[in-house]
Design a protein around this motif. Structure first.
Motif, short mmCIF file in Angstrom:
data_model
loop_
_atom_site.label_atom_id
_atom_site.label_comp_id
_atom_site.label_asym_id
_atom_site.label_seq_id
_atom_site.Cartn_x
_atom_site.Cartn_y
_atom_site.Cartn_z
N CYS A 15 0.85 -1.19 0.00
CA CYS A 15 0.00 0.00 0.00
C CYS A 15 0.90 1.24 0.00
O CYS A 15 1.84 1.32 0.79
N CYS A 18 0.33 3.23 3.69
CA CYS A 18 0.81 2.73 5.00
C CYS A 18 1.83 1.59 4.87
O CYS A 18 2.32 1.09 5.88
N CYS A 35 -6.63 -1.78 0.98
CA CYS A 35 -5.68 -2.08 2.06
C CYS A 35 -6.46 -2.36 3.35
O CYS A 35 -7.32 -1.56 3.73
N CYS A 38 -5.30 0.50 6.19
CA CYS A 38 -5.66 1.93 6.17
C CYS A 38 -6.86 2.24 5.28
O CYS A 38 -7.37 3.36 5.29
ZN LIG Z 1 -2.63 0.97 3.65
#
Ligand SMILES: [Zn+2]
Length: 297
Positions: A15, A18, A35, A38
């Motif tokens: 991702c 994050c 994701c 996040c």
């Molecule tokens: Zn993420």
């Protein structure tokens, strides 16, 4: 679209917001994942950057040939938004396309204009029609000096980049302290999604014991559809998070007027969406607009 070369693709492992590798599929045909950590939505499989650059050149040469005079209002409104925060200085427009936004900024008379673009067709067009000199290449390759700009804009660009966080960190490096970033992207929250309400209604009907089921509208383009592809699908929340992580402070959120036409219906919708956003902070429209300030390190 017809393109005479083989398309190569790459898998996305982490991702961009994050760094988590954990994701769940939300649209199989579109290869869209979310994701788990996040909530950022992105393509898990995408064309190589070279192929994407070729497709932009192809599009500029074959489809986006000329200005739509009705689109002027869109650039005026974006320029007005920028000038609420910074009124003069050096502005860099990342992914300028044919330079229409900088064309509008230039008219205001108080700015020194810079722009980047990966399509050489678009570059020539901006030079010929608007006398605007754009730089060819990705932002990170162009090596602008530290703290050089007063304002940087990304108009519907971030969702096309392979690593939006890299571009934002580079933007932070070349912005002066307390310089401003202006970003618009499509709104992928369920509120802003074009077919969400229609599909929700159809799904409810489909629960009834009827013989013929209603066909749902596609929410994401299929992975094999070529061209002007979105690699990320931001919501107001994931965009804000990304900016914060890259060293910016959010100063305002609004509705982006993302329409290349002008009708009474669009104008009404824009005004109502803007009012709701101002009063509640909720974005019901199809595009997010943010102003963010560079935090000192
Ligand atoms: Zn993420």
């Amino acid at each position: 679209m017809q393109m005479n070369h083989k398309i190569s693709s790459e898998k996305v492992l982490f991702c961009d917001l994050c760094r988590s590798p954990n994701k769940k599929i939300i649209d199989e045909e579109g290869a869209v994942v979310q994701c788990i950590n996040c909530g950022l939505k992105y393509l898990k499989l995408r064309s190589s950057q070279k192929d994407i650059a070729v497709s932009y050149d192809y599009n500029y040469a074959n489809y986006w040939r000329d200005f739509a005079p009705e689109a002027e209002l869109m650039y005026e409104r974006r320029c007005n938004f920028m000038q609420r925060f910074v009124r003069q200085g050096r502005v860099l427009d990342v992914g300028s396309g044919r330079g229409e936004f900088l064309g509008e900024v230039k008219k205001r008379g108080s700015w020194q204009c810079f722009g980047t673009e990966t399509s050489s067709y678009a570059l020539e067009f901006a030079k010929k029609k608007l006398d605007i000199e754009l730089s060819l290449g990705q932002l990170e390759e162009l090596n602008y000096p530290d703290r050089f700009f007063d304002a940087i804009s990304f108009w519907h660009v971030l969702e096309h980049l392979p690593y939006p966080s890299r571009a934002l960190k580079e933007a932070r490096r070349i912005l002066r302290d307390k310089g401003f970033l202006f970003i618009a992207v499509p709104n992928d929250s369920w509120l802003g999604r074009k077919h969400f309400f229609k599909n929700a209604f159809k799904k409810a009907i489909n629960r009834l014991p009827l013989k013929n089921k209603l066909k749902l509208k596609k929410m994401y383009p299929q992975i094999n559809e070529e061209g002007n592809k979105h690699l990320f699908y931001f919501t107001p929340r994931t965009l804000r998070e990304l900016l914060k992580r890259c060293g910016f402070r959010i100063k305002a959120q609004a509705i982006d007027y993302d329409y290349e036409e002008r009708t009474a219906h669009i104008e009404r919708k824009y005004r109502i969406d803007s009012l709701i956003c101002r009063l509640t902070g909720i974005n019901f429209s199809n595009a997010i607009l943010l102003a963010a300030e560079k935090k000192e390190s």
